[in-house]
Design a protein around this motif. Structure first.
Motif, PDB file in Angstrom:
ATOM      1  N   GLU A  96      24.339   9.024   0.307  1.00 44.94           N
ATOM      2  CA  GLU A  96      23.106   8.422   1.166  1.00 44.94           C
ATOM      3  C   GLU A  96      23.388   7.089   1.273  1.00 44.94           C
ATOM      4  N   THR A  97      23.951   6.364   0.137  1.00 43.48           N
ATOM      5  CA  THR A  97      23.990   5.020  -0.027  1.00 43.48           C
ATOM      6  C   THR A  97      25.156   4.610   0.857  1.00 43.48           C
ATOM      7  N   ALA A  98      26.537   5.311   0.711  1.00 45.78           N
ATOM      8  CA  ALA A  98      27.450   5.163   1.634  1.00 45.78           C
ATOM      9  C   ALA A  98      27.219   5.072   2.970  1.00 45.78           C
ATOM     10  N   ALA A  99      26.576   6.077   3.352  1.00 50.79           N
ATOM     11  CA  ALA A  99      26.076   6.460   4.747  1.00 50.79           C
ATOM     12  C   ALA A  99      25.407   5.295   5.456  1.00 50.79           C
ATOM     13  N   LEU A 100      24.392   4.406   4.557  1.00 47.03           N
ATOM     14  CA  LEU A 100      23.675   3.348   4.812  1.00 47.03           C
ATOM     15  C   LEU A 100      24.696   2.410   5.061  1.00 47.03           C
ATOM     16  N   VAL A 101      25.859   2.066   4.042  1.00 43.00           N
ATOM     17  CA  VAL A 101      26.580   0.772   4.110  1.00 43.00           C
ATOM     18  C   VAL A 101      27.648   1.328   5.346  1.00 43.00           C
ATOM     19  N   MET A 134      15.886  -0.747   1.353  1.00 47.21           N
ATOM     20  CA  MET A 134      16.528   0.356   1.983  1.00 47.21           C
ATOM     21  C   MET A 134      17.200   1.265   1.037  1.00 47.21           C
ATOM     22  N   GLU A 135      17.067   2.381   1.253  1.00 48.46           N
ATOM     23  CA  GLU A 135      17.815   3.455   0.352  1.00 48.46           C
ATOM     24  C   GLU A 135      18.872   4.539   1.171  1.00 48.46           C
ATOM     25  N   ARG A 136      18.219   4.619   2.337  1.00 43.21           N
ATOM     26  CA  ARG A 136      19.033   5.539   3.363  1.00 43.21           C
ATOM     27  C   ARG A 136      19.009   5.244   4.730  1.00 43.21           C
ATOM     28  N   SER A 177      28.777  -1.628  -5.384  1.00 41.14           N
ATOM     29  CA  SER A 177      30.347  -1.542  -5.596  1.00 41.14           C
ATOM     30  C   SER A 177      30.973  -0.216  -5.073  1.00 41.14           C
ATOM     31  N   TRP A 178      30.403   0.722  -5.498  1.00 44.22           N
ATOM     32  CA  TRP A 178      30.980   2.219  -4.999  1.00 44.22           C
ATOM     33  C   TRP A 178      30.929   2.255  -3.688  1.00 44.22           C
ATOM     34  N   ALA A 179      29.654   1.923  -3.022  1.00 46.38           N
ATOM     35  CA  ALA A 179      29.452   2.381  -1.471  1.00 46.38           C
ATOM     36  C   ALA A 179      30.357   1.360  -0.648  1.00 46.38           C
ATOM     37  N   LEU A 180      30.552   0.095  -1.193  1.00 42.08           N
ATOM     38  CA  LEU A 180      31.207  -0.838  -0.449  1.00 42.08           C
ATOM     39  C   LEU A 180      32.914  -0.239  -0.292  1.00 42.08           C
ATOM     40  N   ASN A 181      33.352   0.434  -1.578  1.00 37.14           N
ATOM     41  CA  ASN A 181      34.681   0.993  -1.717  1.00 37.14           C
ATOM     42  C   ASN A 181      34.756   1.904  -0.858  1.00 37.14           C
ATOM     43  N   MET A 237      20.629   8.758  13.770  1.00 36.97           N
ATOM     44  CA  MET A 237      20.154   7.328  13.582  1.00 36.97           C
ATOM     45  C   MET A 237      19.532   6.673  15.081  1.00 36.97           C
ATOM     46  N   THR A 238      18.662   6.113  14.998  1.00 40.45           N
ATOM     47  CA  THR A 238      18.177   5.545  16.190  1.00 40.45           C
ATOM     48  C   THR A 238      18.909   4.372  16.430  1.00 40.45           C
ATOM     49  N   LYS A 239      19.414   4.164  17.470  1.00 41.69           N
ATOM     50  CA  LYS A 239      20.267   2.873  18.077  1.00 41.69           C
ATOM     51  C   LYS A 239      19.339   2.161  18.721  1.00 41.69           C
ATOM     52  N   LEU A 240      19.460   0.651  18.591  1.00 39.42           N
ATOM     53  CA  LEU A 240      18.437  -0.447  19.094  1.00 39.42           C
ATOM     54  C   LEU A 240      18.998  -0.420  20.568  1.00 39.42           C
ATOM     55  N   ASP A 241      18.203  -0.142  21.498  1.00 36.70           N
ATOM     56  CA  ASP A 241      18.261  -0.148  22.978  1.00 36.70           C
ATOM     57  C   ASP A 241      17.826  -1.568  23.601  1.00 36.70           C
ATOM     58  N   VAL A 242      16.831  -1.961  22.828  1.00 41.56           N
ATOM     59  CA  VAL A 242      16.198  -3.432  23.392  1.00 41.56           C
ATOM     60  C   VAL A 242      16.455  -4.569  22.535  1.00 41.56           C
ATOM     61  N   PRO A 243      17.328  -5.405  23.050  1.00 44.19           N
ATOM     62  CA  PRO A 243      17.661  -6.720  22.309  1.00 44.19           C
ATOM     63  C   PRO A 243      16.114  -7.429  21.950  1.00 44.19           C
ATOM     64  N   THR A 244      16.515  -7.945  20.519  1.00 43.97           N
ATOM     65  CA  THR A 244      15.011  -8.431  19.987  1.00 43.97           C
ATOM     66  C   THR A 244      15.352  -9.923  19.536  1.00 43.97           C
ATOM     67  N   PRO A 245      14.522 -10.849  19.397  1.00 50.17           N
ATOM     68  CA  PRO A 245      15.003 -11.998  19.002  1.00 50.17           C
ATOM     69  C   PRO A 245      15.313 -12.018  17.607  1.00 50.17           C
ATOM     70  N   HIS A 246      14.217 -11.212  16.944  1.00 50.74           N
ATOM     71  CA  HIS A 246      14.280 -11.304  15.617  1.00 50.74           C
ATOM     72  C   HIS A 246      15.788 -10.619  14.811  1.00 50.74           C
TER      73      HIS A 246
END
Length: 326
Positions: free
Chosen positions: A47-52, A285-287, A80-84, A1-10
């Motif tokens: 995939e949903t659990a990885a997103l969560v 977002m799905e993944r 609910s499943w993914a949160l658990n 996964m790409t990690k944000l390196d530059v802060p953004t006001p958004h």
């Protein structure tokens, strides 16, 4: 996964959602696609659990947006499943849902609203829903919506009982949403496909809602997908074919962005994120890849000169979603 390196006001911290007492992140994860569809499309549970997991770890997207009728309940069950599956996710991520009419009908009765809330609580595994929106009231009449046995009275009563926390309104026609806001019952509003690079139907709604102190969420900043890439790979905007004049505007903006080396998707997303009236932007977002790309688009630098060129592109109001109301 790409990690944000530059802060953004958004992506700078959470914002209060009106007077609900809840806070939301500038980007909100739309969970309508958190399910496996009959045609085989959609995301797998893993995939949903990885997103969560990514959302919980980063803390940049802290809200999940679902609804009772997304996938006939499949979205809420997947949420609910993914949160658990992810330690700490249920405590760190806010889930907001929507109260819906009965499937295949226009039944917005008080009984149906109560049934919708009960179904959502059962699927999500909670005994209280922190944030609920009346969903798509354009599918009933104003008179029925405001009737003593209608959806507004039922949801206000549920809020008074403590079954739900914050109460919002979510739908299509901006003029109709303004009517509901004027009742004073709602603390937040969700508009979709009506404040994008090429459609400003909800512009006045955003001002009215923000001035009234409501939380303002803008959904579908990509207009259903046509604003995600250029050259275009689609001729559809929202739920139908885009008028030719709108497609010409999209192509003009796409060309301007390409000349500047900026993806049109970055401009489409930031068009919503940069507006001070908007509390949060709902992005499907799905993944994990969707999540990473969204953060990258939000972090991309767009200078004032490019915004000036984009804003100078002539739009035809007759092509906007709510043109038939004017």
């Amino acid at each position: 996964m790409t990690k944000l390196d530059v802060p953004t006001p958004h992506l700078g911290g959470e914002r209060l959602l009106g007077d609900t007492g809840l806070t939301v992140s500038p980007i909100i994860a739309g969970a309508a696609g958190w399910r496996r569809r009959d045609d085989g499309s959609g995301s797998d549970p893993e995939e949903t659990a990885a997103l969560v997991q990514a959302m919980t770890k980063d803390g940049l997207v802290t809200v999940i947006d679902t609804a009772n009728n997304y996938g006939f309940g499949a979205s809420e069950r997947r949420v609910s499943w993914a949160l658990n599956q992810v330690e700490g996710a249920a405590d760190r991520l806010l889930v907001q849902t929507k109260a819906d009419r009965a499937p295949g009908t226009d039944d917005f009765s008080a009984r149906q609203m109560r049934r919708s809330l009960e179904e959502s609580m059962e699927r999500l595994g909670v005994d209280r829903l922190p944030m609920v929106y009346l969903h798509d009231p354009e599918n009933t009449t104003w008179e029925l919506a405001m009737d003593d046995d209608g959806p507004v009275a039922a949801l206000v009563a549920a809020q008074q009982e403590g079954l739900i926390g914050g109460l919002g309104i979510s739908g299509g026609p901006a003029t109709l949403l303004r009517q509901f806001i004027d009742t004073g019952h709602f603390q937040a509003v969700i508009t979709h496909n009506r404040f994008t690079l090429v459609d400003r139907s909800a512009d006045a709604l955003l001002t009215v809602a923000a001035d009234a102190g409501l939380g303002v969420l803008n959904a579908a900043p990509y207009g259903g997908g046509v604003l995600t890439r250029w050259p275009r790979q689609s001729t559809r905007y929202a739920y139908g074919e885009a008028p030719l004049a709108m497609l010409r505007s999209i192509d003009e903006i796409g060309h301007i962005c390409a000349e500047a080396g900026v993806p049109i998707a970055a401009a489409a997303l930031q068009w919503s994120l940069r507006d001070p009236r908007i509390t949060g932007t709902v992005v499907g977002m799905e993944r994990v890849d969707d999540y990473a790309r969204t953060l990258d688009l939000a972090a991309m630098h767009i200078d004032d000169g490019l915004w000036g060129e984009i804003e100078a592109v002539e739009l035809d109001p007759r092509t906007w979603q709510d043109a038939h109301e004017n």
